[in-house]
Design a protein around this motif. Sequence first.
Motif: not given
Length: 317
Positions: A32-37, A194-202
């Motif tokens: 879940p820590r996948i981040q984008r620059a 604060e950084g980048q965060r993976r957001q799970q959606i539907h």
Amino acid sequence: MRRGTPELGGGLGGPQDEERDPGIGGESQGDPRIQRARGGGRQRPPERPLDGHRQRHPPRSGSGALSGFPHLPLFRADGGALLRGGGDSAAWVGVEIDRGTRWEVSGVFQHPQFDLGGRRHRGVPEFYDYDVALVQLSKAVTPQLDRRPLCLPCTEGASRALRLPPAQSTCEEHRRLLLPPRALEAFFVSVSPEGQRRQQIHLQLGAQRSPCEADALRAPPYANASALDDVVTARFLCSGGADPHPDPNACRGDSGGPVIVTRGRRYFQVGVISWGVMDACGQRRAPPHARDFHVNVFEVVPWLRERLRHEDIGFLP
């Protein structure tokens, strides 16, 4: 209505050899820590899609994933002033991958049917149909084993990632596998100070699609719209709400980022974040009508096929 700042992102991609070729679509490890620059970004963990962010001057940044042919990333067509009224000059746009690695842009290509003010006469001040663009880099970005591109549906490379025979596969088969008619798990990467965060959606597909789309008219700018079809077309995917699960919403600065579906441990870009009904960021629990709308990549494949006809991508029929 919440829209992103003038920031772009998105991606194409096509795997070639599933075990050894770094040009393959990014492999999912369930991290879940996948981040984008963004704004210089930070070092990424291995086995993830090849990402970058785009800047214009005065400097504004947004995240996005690059393609398997990463001198032609897929972006959103409009983020505030960007590309409005004839489009930005390539000199105003740049892409950065990892900290300090800037790639010059040689061309910006907006979808020819994008027309932000095209339905003002119907009470729609901002119309986001076909809200995508291609940005051509001056040189290609070489994929590496720890930076893999997203897979672009309707290509031979995506067929291989889906374990389908490319010669017998079709674009419609990819749509059936990647966008089944149900509430479909997907994700985007949200960018904040604060950084980048993976957001799970539907993605609300099938029977869930109509209730999701109907909430578009609750966006204040569309109070005078005469019909839902004047705001939401068949080229949008809809997410958000509380059924079947409460979904996070995209925030300002997320617009233009890729909407990604994971299948077979591979990442496939199925959408580009475009706009939202309201700004629900910072709320512990957003109201059920807080919906986000994303351009469906499948719906712009004919344009991609024509625009990229000289690229060795291998689009499917």
